[in-house]
Design a protein around this motif. Structure first.
Motif, PDB file in Angstrom:
ATOM      1  N   LEU A 225      -1.038  -6.954   7.200  1.00 50.18           N
ATOM      2  CA  LEU A 225      -0.008  -5.926   7.207  1.00 50.18           C
ATOM      3  C   LEU A 225       0.789  -5.881   5.907  1.00 50.18           C
ATOM      4  N   TYR A 226       0.946  -7.013   5.239  1.00 46.57           N
ATOM      5  CA  TYR A 226       1.730  -7.034   4.010  1.00 46.57           C
ATOM      6  C   TYR A 226       1.066  -6.208   2.901  1.00 46.57           C
ATOM      7  N   LEU A 227      -0.215  -5.862   3.077  1.00 50.45           N
ATOM      8  CA  LEU A 227      -0.923  -5.091   2.069  1.00 50.45           C
ATOM      9  C   LEU A 227      -0.899  -3.583   2.343  1.00 50.45           C
ATOM     10  N   VAL A 228      -0.410  -3.183   3.502  1.00 47.23           N
ATOM     11  CA  VAL A 228      -0.446  -1.768   3.870  1.00 47.23           C
ATOM     12  C   VAL A 228       0.349  -0.939   2.868  1.00 47.23           C
ATOM     13  N   GLY A 229      -0.292   0.079   2.325  1.00 46.40           N
ATOM     14  CA  GLY A 229       0.383   1.008   1.429  1.00 46.40           C
ATOM     15  C   GLY A 229       0.219   0.726  -0.040  1.00 46.40           C
ATOM     16  N   ARG A 230      -0.574  -0.275  -0.414  1.00 43.12           N
ATOM     17  CA  ARG A 230      -0.702  -0.561  -1.845  1.00 43.12           C
ATOM     18  C   ARG A 230      -1.468   0.532  -2.576  1.00 43.12           C
ATOM     19  N   CYS A 231      -2.288   1.305  -1.843  1.00 38.68           N
ATOM     20  CA  CYS A 231      -3.097   2.331  -2.488  1.00 38.68           C
ATOM     21  C   CYS A 231      -3.353   3.452  -1.485  1.00 38.68           C
ATOM     22  N   GLY A 232      -3.182   4.678  -1.907  1.00 41.97           N
ATOM     23  CA  GLY A 232      -3.393   5.804  -0.999  1.00 41.97           C
ATOM     24  C   GLY A 232      -3.302   7.118  -1.744  1.00 41.97           C
ATOM     25  N   ILE A 233      -3.039   8.184  -1.026  1.00 41.71           N
ATOM     26  CA  ILE A 233      -2.943   9.499  -1.649  1.00 41.71           C
ATOM     27  C   ILE A 233      -1.735  10.246  -1.089  1.00 41.71           C
ATOM     28  N   TYR A 234      -1.225  11.171  -1.892  1.00 43.62           N
ATOM     29  CA  TYR A 234      -0.179  12.080  -1.447  1.00 43.62           C
ATOM     30  C   TYR A 234      -0.815  13.410  -1.073  1.00 43.62           C
ATOM     31  N   LEU A 235      -0.421  13.927   0.085  1.00 43.54           N
ATOM     32  CA  LEU A 235      -0.892  15.228   0.546  1.00 43.54           C
ATOM     33  C   LEU A 235       0.312  16.123   0.818  1.00 43.54           C
ATOM     34  N   PRO A 236       0.126  17.449   0.751  1.00 44.76           N
ATOM     35  CA  PRO A 236       1.235  18.349   1.094  1.00 44.76           C
ATOM     36  C   PRO A 236       1.808  18.035   2.465  1.00 44.76           C
ATOM     37  N   GLY A 237       3.134  18.067   2.570  1.00 41.31           N
ATOM     38  CA  GLY A 237       3.813  17.600   3.764  1.00 41.31           C
ATOM     39  C   GLY A 237       3.486  18.345   5.033  1.00 41.31           C
ATOM     40  N   ASP A 238       3.030  19.601   4.927  1.00 39.94           N
ATOM     41  CA  ASP A 238       2.799  20.372   6.148  1.00 39.94           C
ATOM     42  C   ASP A 238       1.613  19.861   6.966  1.00 39.94           C
ATOM     43  N   ILE A 239       0.790  18.973   6.382  1.00 40.46           N
ATOM     44  CA  ILE A 239      -0.340  18.466   7.161  1.00 40.46           C
ATOM     45  C   ILE A 239       0.154  17.618   8.331  1.00 40.46           C
ATOM     46  N   LEU A 240       1.357  17.057   8.201  1.00 40.16           N
ATOM     47  CA  LEU A 240       1.891  16.207   9.263  1.00 40.16           C
ATOM     48  C   LEU A 240       2.225  17.009  10.521  1.00 40.16           C
ATOM     49  N   SER A 241       2.417  18.317  10.365  1.00 41.84           N
ATOM     50  CA  SER A 241       2.736  19.157  11.519  1.00 41.84           C
ATOM     51  C   SER A 241       1.488  19.767  12.159  1.00 41.84           C
ATOM     52  N   SER A 242       0.315  19.423  11.644  1.00 42.59           N
ATOM     53  CA  SER A 242      -0.931  19.958  12.196  1.00 42.59           C
ATOM     54  C   SER A 242      -1.110  19.544  13.646  1.00 42.59           C
ATOM     55  N   LYS A 243      -1.654  20.432  14.455  1.00 45.59           N
ATOM     56  CA  LYS A 243      -2.045  20.058  15.804  1.00 45.59           C
ATOM     57  C   LYS A 243      -3.245  19.117  15.709  1.00 45.59           C
ATOM     58  N   PRO A 244      -3.370  18.172  16.650  1.00 50.40           N
ATOM     59  CA  PRO A 244      -4.503  17.239  16.579  1.00 50.40           C
ATOM     60  C   PRO A 244      -5.851  17.930  16.416  1.00 50.40           C
ATOM     61  N   GLU A 245      -6.050  19.043  17.099  1.00 47.46           N
ATOM     62  CA  GLU A 245      -7.336  19.729  17.037  1.00 47.46           C
ATOM     63  C   GLU A 245      -7.573  20.442  15.707  1.00 47.46           C
ATOM     64  N   ASP A 246      -6.504  20.615  14.898  1.00 42.65           N
ATOM     65  CA  ASP A 246      -6.636  21.309  13.611  1.00 42.65           C
ATOM     66  C   ASP A 246      -6.594  20.360  12.419  1.00 42.65           C
ATOM     67  N   PHE A 247      -6.300  19.091  12.677  1.00 39.68           N
ATOM     68  CA  PHE A 247      -6.005  18.157  11.586  1.00 39.68           C
ATOM     69  C   PHE A 247      -7.157  18.002  10.597  1.00 39.68           C
ATOM     70  N   PHE A 248      -8.365  17.777  11.091  1.00 39.92           N
ATOM     71  CA  PHE A 248      -9.468  17.493  10.172  1.00 39.92           C
ATOM     72  C   PHE A 248      -9.923  18.732   9.404  1.00 39.92           C
ATOM     73  N   GLU A 249      -9.746  19.905   9.979  1.00 39.63           N
ATOM     74  CA  GLU A 249     -10.041  21.118   9.221  1.00 39.63           C
ATOM     75  C   GLU A 249      -9.037  21.293   8.090  1.00 39.63           C
ATOM     76  N   LYS A 250      -7.786  20.903   8.338  1.00 35.53           N
ATOM     77  CA  LYS A 250      -6.782  20.938   7.285  1.00 35.53           C
ATOM     78  C   LYS A 250      -7.161  19.978   6.167  1.00 35.53           C
ATOM     79  N   ARG A 251      -7.619  18.795   6.519  1.00 37.91           N
ATOM     80  CA  ARG A 251      -8.062  17.837   5.488  1.00 37.91           C
ATOM     81  C   ARG A 251      -9.252  18.384   4.711  1.00 37.91           C
ATOM     82  N   ARG A 252     -10.161  19.029   5.412  1.00 38.62           N
ATOM     83  CA  ARG A 252     -11.329  19.606   4.742  1.00 38.62           C
ATOM     84  C   ARG A 252     -10.880  20.600   3.663  1.00 38.62           C
ATOM     85  N   HIS A 253      -9.892  21.411   4.013  1.00 41.48           N
ATOM     86  CA  HIS A 253      -9.362  22.385   3.058  1.00 41.48           C
ATOM     87  C   HIS A 253      -8.733  21.679   1.859  1.00 41.48           C
ATOM     88  N   LEU A 254      -7.979  20.616   2.120  1.00 42.77           N
ATOM     89  CA  LEU A 254      -7.323  19.895   1.036  1.00 42.77           C
ATOM     90  C   LEU A 254      -8.337  19.229   0.119  1.00 42.77           C
TER      91      LEU A 254
END
Length: 283
Positions: A225-254
């Motif tokens: 757990l102490y390593l969580v967050g050392r490397c990742g990506i920033y995405l536009p904030g509106d992806i967090l409001s995606s409905k579960p069924e739409d989430f991966f299509e939103k990622r595909r677009h990004l």
């Protein structure tokens, strides 16, 4: 978040309008109430989105989006968790974190491929092409992990790719949605792999302007757990409001619009020569 007995990795910087995502990470199933509490607190406090990466041979010991709801611990009652076995939102401590299903797959030639958003897990040891075909059949997303780090036949033996293997990685870039060029684990024990992966992807994108792929990052954490967050990506904030069924299509677009994705790797552990990645986040 309360003070933990373990030292946490430096927190990623806030970036207005963006959320922090860790596409490549693995968490062990907690075995005690304390472990479950630590896990949920770290996920909530240190990420906005996080994969819960499964591996075919370790299914029973890794936390998944599916088995999250079955944890027999009281601490889960402190959180409002909604969604399905592919995407869940965890609400707690005044914040929401979204977790989503991925699977790390070992191919027959030692390359690792991540599947995102697929329902049924894919077996290891298939050719990369067959692995990708099976992911696509489930409408999943495909990420080529650390293209310059190859797993050898002996368990947990990884080395830099040979020239022939790197050429194979290049060819596979035609078939995937994204390429991991900033791997937190490689920053620790094979820093050259990240540098070479970025060079290979830059070469691919220059030579294939109509089929360019985004370079993404992930901490490749395996339960620490102490390593969580050392490397990742920033995405536009509106992806967090995606409905579960739409989430991966939103990622595909990004993934198709590279300009919307920004990598992060802490300068504290980076050994790369590349000036852009050596800074706190890549713009």
């Amino acid at each position: 978040c309360r003070k933990h007995s373990f030292k946490l990795f430096p927190l990623h910087p806030e970036k207005p309008g963006f959320v922090f995502d860790i596409p490549h990470t693995h968490q062990w199933l907690p075995k005690t109430e304390e472990e479950a509490r630590n896990l949920l607190e770290v996920l909530i406090s240190r990420t906005d989105l996080s994969a819960l990466g499964e591996k075919t041979c370790w299914q029973e010991s890794l936390l998944s989006v599916g088995n999250l709801m079955n944890l027999p611990y009281e601490v889960l009652k402190q959180y409002d968790i909604e969604g399905n076995d592919l995407v869940r939102k965890i609400h707690g401590n005044g914040k929401t974190t979204l977790v989503y299903k991925t699977q790390e797959i070992l191919t027959s030639i030692g390359h690792h491929i991540t599947a995102e958003g697929h329902k049924d897990n894919i077996p290891d040891e298939l050719t990369p092409e067959e692995t990708i075909k099976r992911i696509r059949k489930q409408n999943g997303l495909v990420v080529l992990e650390h293209p310059y780090t190859i797993q050898r036949p002996s368990p947990l033996v990884f080395t830099l790719a040979t020239e022939e293997e790197a050429s194979r990685s290049y060819d596979l870039m035609h078939l995937v949605d994204a390429v991991e060029v900033c791997n937190g684990m490689n920053s620790l024990w094979m820093y050259k792999s990240n540098e070479l992966a970025k060079e290979l992807l830059d070469k691919f994108n220059q030579e294939n302007p109509q089929n360019q792929k985004p370079g993404i990052g992930g901490d490749d954490n395996h339960g620490g757990l102490y390593l969580v967050g050392r490397c990742g990506i920033y995405l536009p904030g509106d992806i967090l409001s995606s409905k579960p069924e739409d989430f991966f299509e939103k990622r595909r677009h990004l993934f198709k619009d590279q300009s919307l994705i920004q990598r992060h790797n802490s300068g504290e552990l980076t050994h790369l020569n590349d000036a852009d990645i050596k800074t706190f986040f890549k713009t």
